[in-house]
Design an enzyme around this catalytic site. Structure first.
Site, PDB file in Angstrom:
ATOM      1  N   LYS A 151      53.368  54.112  75.261  1.00 39.04           N
ATOM      2  CA  LYS A 151      53.785  54.138  74.016  1.00 39.04           C
ATOM      3  C   LYS A 151      52.679  54.603  72.835  1.00 39.04           C
ATOM      4  O   LYS A 151      51.808  53.733  72.944  1.00 39.04           O
ATOM      5  CB  LYS A 151      54.256  52.592  73.329  1.00 39.04           C
ATOM      6  CG  LYS A 151      54.457  52.605  71.826  1.00 39.04           C
ATOM      7  CD  LYS A 151      55.452  53.321  71.473  1.00 39.04           C
ATOM      8  CE  LYS A 151      55.706  52.726  69.843  1.00 39.04           C
ATOM      9  NZ  LYS A 151      54.525  53.165  68.777  1.00 39.04           N
ATOM     10  N   GLY A 208      46.497  44.678  70.513  1.00 42.94           N
ATOM     11  CA  GLY A 208      46.701  44.977  69.514  1.00 42.94           C
ATOM     12  C   GLY A 208      46.721  43.644  68.666  1.00 42.94           C
ATOM     13  O   GLY A 208      46.104  42.733  69.130  1.00 42.94           O
ATOM     14  N   SER A 209      47.631  43.591  67.781  1.00 46.12           N
ATOM     15  CA  SER A 209      47.651  42.443  66.785  1.00 46.12           C
ATOM     16  C   SER A 209      48.391  41.232  67.501  1.00 46.12           C
ATOM     17  O   SER A 209      49.235  41.298  68.360  1.00 46.12           O
ATOM     18  CB  SER A 209      48.385  42.684  65.483  1.00 46.12           C
ATOM     19  OG  SER A 209      49.522  43.065  65.711  1.00 46.12           O
ATOM     20  N   GLY A 212      52.101  41.751  66.489  1.00 47.67           N
ATOM     21  CA  GLY A 212      52.723  42.585  67.483  1.00 47.67           C
ATOM     22  C   GLY A 212      52.881  42.197  68.805  1.00 47.67           C
ATOM     23  O   GLY A 212      54.023  42.509  69.458  1.00 47.67           O
ATOM     24  N   GLY A 213      51.941  41.634  69.281  1.00 45.41           N
ATOM     25  CA  GLY A 213      51.857  41.213  70.578  1.00 45.41           C
ATOM     26  C   GLY A 213      52.885  39.992  70.885  1.00 45.41           C
ATOM     27  O   GLY A 213      53.723  40.336  71.976  1.00 45.41           O
ATOM     28  N   GLU A 232      46.530  41.678  74.934  1.00 44.91           N
ATOM     29  CA  GLU A 232      45.246  41.303  74.543  1.00 44.91           C
ATOM     30  C   GLU A 232      45.441  41.323  73.043  1.00 44.91           C
ATOM     31  O   GLU A 232      45.861  42.274  72.512  1.00 44.91           O
ATOM     32  CB  GLU A 232      44.245  42.397  74.834  1.00 44.91           C
ATOM     33  CG  GLU A 232      42.868  41.975  74.317  1.00 44.91           C
ATOM     34  CD  GLU A 232      41.967  43.089  74.477  1.00 44.91           C
ATOM     35  OE1 GLU A 232      41.188  43.221  73.301  1.00 44.91           O
ATOM     36  OE2 GLU A 232      41.804  43.767  75.390  1.00 44.91           O
ATOM     37  N   CYS A 269      37.714  44.623  69.492  1.00 42.62           N
ATOM     38  CA  CYS A 269      38.179  43.526  69.794  1.00 42.62           C
ATOM     39  C   CYS A 269      37.077  42.316  70.275  1.00 42.62           C
ATOM     40  O   CYS A 269      37.440  40.931  69.972  1.00 42.62           O
ATOM     41  CB  CYS A 269      39.095  43.563  71.054  1.00 42.62           C
ATOM     42  SG  CYS A 269      38.327  44.525  72.225  1.00 42.62           S
ATOM     43  N   GLU A 359      41.161  35.585  62.756  1.00 44.41           N
ATOM     44  CA  GLU A 359      40.470  36.702  62.789  1.00 44.41           C
ATOM     45  C   GLU A 359      40.390  37.583  61.413  1.00 44.41           C
ATOM     46  O   GLU A 359      41.666  37.581  61.043  1.00 44.41           O
ATOM     47  CB  GLU A 359      40.866  37.548  63.963  1.00 44.41           C
ATOM     48  CG  GLU A 359      40.018  38.856  64.044  1.00 44.41           C
ATOM     49  CD  GLU A 359      40.593  39.711  65.233  1.00 44.41           C
ATOM     50  OE1 GLU A 359      39.830  40.680  65.689  1.00 44.41           O
ATOM     51  OE2 GLU A 359      41.532  39.661  65.651  1.00 44.41           O
TER      52      GLU A 359
END
Length: 476
Positions: A151, A208-209, A212-213, A232, A269, A359
Site C-alpha cells: 500500500k 504508522g500511527s 491507523g494501526g 508498529e 519511531c 507520543e
C-alpha cells in the site's frame, strides 16, 4: 504527476495475481528468492540519482539522509538474500521416532516452516526507502516465500510508484510471476482496509500511527478468517539519566541527546520523547544544557502537513498544561520548519496524567524530574510499551540499577546502556518491537533477520513418507 486511486476491481485483480504467484513462488528454491532480492538491491542502486531526487522533493529529508537510507535498504535486501542462501527459511527440526508408549515414546516428527501466503505491506511515512515499498517488511516477506502487495504512502506517492516500477521490472526480467510484487494506492481508510480484508491476503505488516494501526488490526481480526497483523505503532522511547552519568559527562550527553530528539525533525519511531532526570543541581544543569543544544538546532520541514498539524496540536497541549513548565517553546509559522519544544514536570504530575504518556510526533520532548530510581521505575511502568528504553549510568550492578534494568526490559523491545535510541541496526540480534502500543505483536521484530519469522508458519510432519522427509531443507 497525477496518480489514480486503485479501484475495488483493480485491488481484487492485484491480490488474485499475488495468490496465483504464491503457488510457485511459495515453493521456490533459495536461488530464486536470493536472485530476486539481490536484483532489487541492484536495481535500486542503479536508479539512485533519480529516486533520491524524487524522494527529497516529496519528503524534505535531504539527499545525504536519503542516500544513506537507500544504502540501508539495499543492505537489507542483500542481507535477507544471504539468509535465504544459508537456508534459514527452510530450516527444520528432525525428531526421530522413539519406541515405546507415551510419554517417552513418540512417532517421527519433523517441524518445518511454510510461508503464509500473500502479505499486505503498508509503507511508512518517515522512511521513504527503508520502511517503504522495498523496505524491511517487503524484503522479509519475499525471503520467506510470500508475494507482497504494497500500500503506497501518500506522503511520498511519486516515489512509491517509481520504486514499484523498479520492482516490477526486476520481477519481469527474472521471469517470475507478475503477482510476486504488486502495489495499490489510495486513502488508507478505504483501500487499506479493503486490502487487509481481502480473503486471499494471509498477513499484514504496518508501520504508522496508533489510530491507523488499530483500525487496520480491527479489520484484520474481524474477517471471517482473521489474519496476523504485525503493526508498529506509537513509542515515546523513555531515556533515564542516572546521576553518575550526568556527573561524568552531562554536557556531552545533552548535546548528543538534542541531536537525537531533532534527528529527522523528530520523525523517527525511536525518537526519545520522555527524558527522566534526577532532581537537584546536576539535573538542573543538564536540562539547561539540553535546552541550549535544542535551541541551536535547525530542524527541516516535517514530512506532511498532517504531521505538522499533529505536532503543533501536541505542542500546544503541552504548553497549556498547568503542571508543565515550558523550558524551550519557540514557535514557527506553518510555512517554516517547526522549532524544538522542551518542557518539564515532576514525577507525581506525570504519573497523574495519562495524556502526558502519549507520543508527540516531532522535535519535542518532556523532561520528568524524579527523586530516585523508584520513581524512575514508576515512570517507565506508567508509559507502558515502547520500542526502546535508554539507561545512562547503569555501570555498576547495585540493587536499584538491577531493578531499573528489569523494569526497562518489561516495557521495551530494546534496552540501551549508552548512546541514543535513534538508529536501528539491521542485524541478527536486533529487536524492533515491544509491548503495546509500540507494536501489536511484541514477540516479533520488524528490523533484523528475525523479521522473516513473521511470515513463516510452523508445521509438524508426523511419520512423513521417505520422499517428503528427504525434501526437508528445500521448499515444499
Amino acid at each position: 504527476m497525477t496518480f489514480q486511486d486503485t479501484t475495488v476491481s483493480q485491488l481484487d485483480a492485484i491480490v488474485n495475481a499475488a495468490s496465483n504467484a504464491f503457488t510457485t513462488y511459495g515453493a521456490s528454491p533459495a536461488a530464486t528468492r536470493a536472485a530476486l532480492l539481490r536484483g532489487l538491491a541492484d536495481a535500486l542502486e542503479s536508479q539512485r540519482t533519480a529516486l533520491v531526487a524524487l524522494a527529497d522533493q516529496e519528503t524534505h529529508l535531504g539527499t545525504a539522509r536519503l542516500n544513506g537510507e537507500l544504502d540501508r535498504t539495499s543492505f537489507q535486501l542483500r542481507g535477507f538474500a544471504t539468509q535465504v542462501e544459508q537456508g534459514v527459511p527452510f530450516a527444520f527440526t528432525d525428531d526421530p521416532a522413539v519406541a515405546g508408549a507415551p510419554p517417552v515414546g513418540h512417532p517421527s516428527l519433523m517441524r518445518v516452516r511454510v510461508p503464509l501466503g500473500p502479505v499486505a505491506m503498508f509503507s511508512a511515512s518517515n522512511f521513504p526507502f527503508a520502511f517503504s515499498v522495498l523496505g524491511g517488511d517487503t524484503a522479509a516477506a519475499l525471503a520467506a516465500g510470500c508475494p507482497v502487495v504494497v500500500k503506497a504512502h501518500r506522503g511520498h506517492r511519486a516515489l512509491s510508484h517509481a520504486v514499484a516500477d523498479v520492482a516490477r521490472g526486476v520481477v519481469a526480467a527474472q521471469g517470475l510471476p507478475t503477482g510476486v510484487f504488486g502495489m495499490v494506492d489510495g486513502r488508507g481508510t478505504e483501500v487499506g482496509v479493503s486490502l487487509v480484508q481481502h480473503p486471499l491476503i494471509a498477513a499484514a505488516a504496518f508501520t504508522g500511527s496508533v489510530r491507523g494501526g488499530l483500525a487496520l488490526e480491527k479489520a484484520a481480526q474481524s474477517r471471517p478468517r482473521p489474519i496476523p497483523f504485525f503493526g508498529e505503532l506509537g513509542s515515546v522511547n523513555p531515556l533515564v539519566a542516572l546521576p553518575s552519568a550526568l556527573a561524568a559527562k552531562g554536557a556531552e550527553l545533552a548535546q548528543g541527546l538534542a541531536g537525537s530528539i531533532t534527528m529527522g525533525c523528530g520523525q523517527f519511531c525511536t525518537s526519545p520523547g520522555v527524558i527522566v532526570v534526577p532532581q537537584g543541581a546536576p539535573g538542573d544543569a543538564f536540562v539547561a544544557q539540553l535546552a541550549d543544544a535544542l535551541k541551536a538546532s535547525t530542524p527541516h520541514h516535517m514530512l506532511t502537513a498532517q504531521m505538522r498539524a499533529g505536532f503543533d496540536a501536541g505542542r500546544a497541549a503541552w504548553a497549556a498544561h498547568p503542571g508543565l513548565t515550558t523550558v524551550l517553546g519557540e514557535t514557527a509559522a506553518e510555512s517554516q520548519p517547526p522549532r524544538p519544544f522542551l518542557a518539564q514536570i515532576n514525577a507525581a504530575g506525570f504519573l497523574a496524567d495519562p495524556a502526558l504518556h502519549e507520543e508527540v510526533f516531532g522535535p519535542a520532548a518532556l523532561v520528568v524530574r524524579v527523586a530516585g530510581t523508584a520513581e524512575a521505575i514508576q515512570v517507565l511502568q506508567a508509559i507502558g510499551g515502547s520500542l526502546t528504553v535508554t539507561i545512562w549510568g547503569a555501570d555498576e550492578p547495585s540493587e536499584e540499577v538491577v531493578a531499573l534494568v528489569r523494569a526497562a526490559s518489561q516495557v521495551a523491545g530494546r534496552v540501551l546502556f549508552s548512546g541514543y535510541p535513534t538508529g536501528v541496526a539491521v542485524s541478527a540480534g536486533q529487536q524492533h518491537g515491544g509491548p503495546f502500543p509500540s507494536s501489536t505483536q511484541p514477540g516479533s521484530t520488524s528490523v533484523g533477520w528475525a523479521a522473516m519469522d513473521r511470515f513463516l508458519r510452523p508445521v509438524a510432519l508426523q511419520d512423513a513418507p521417505g520422499w517428503l522427509a528427504a525434501r526437508q531443507g528445500q521448499p515444499c
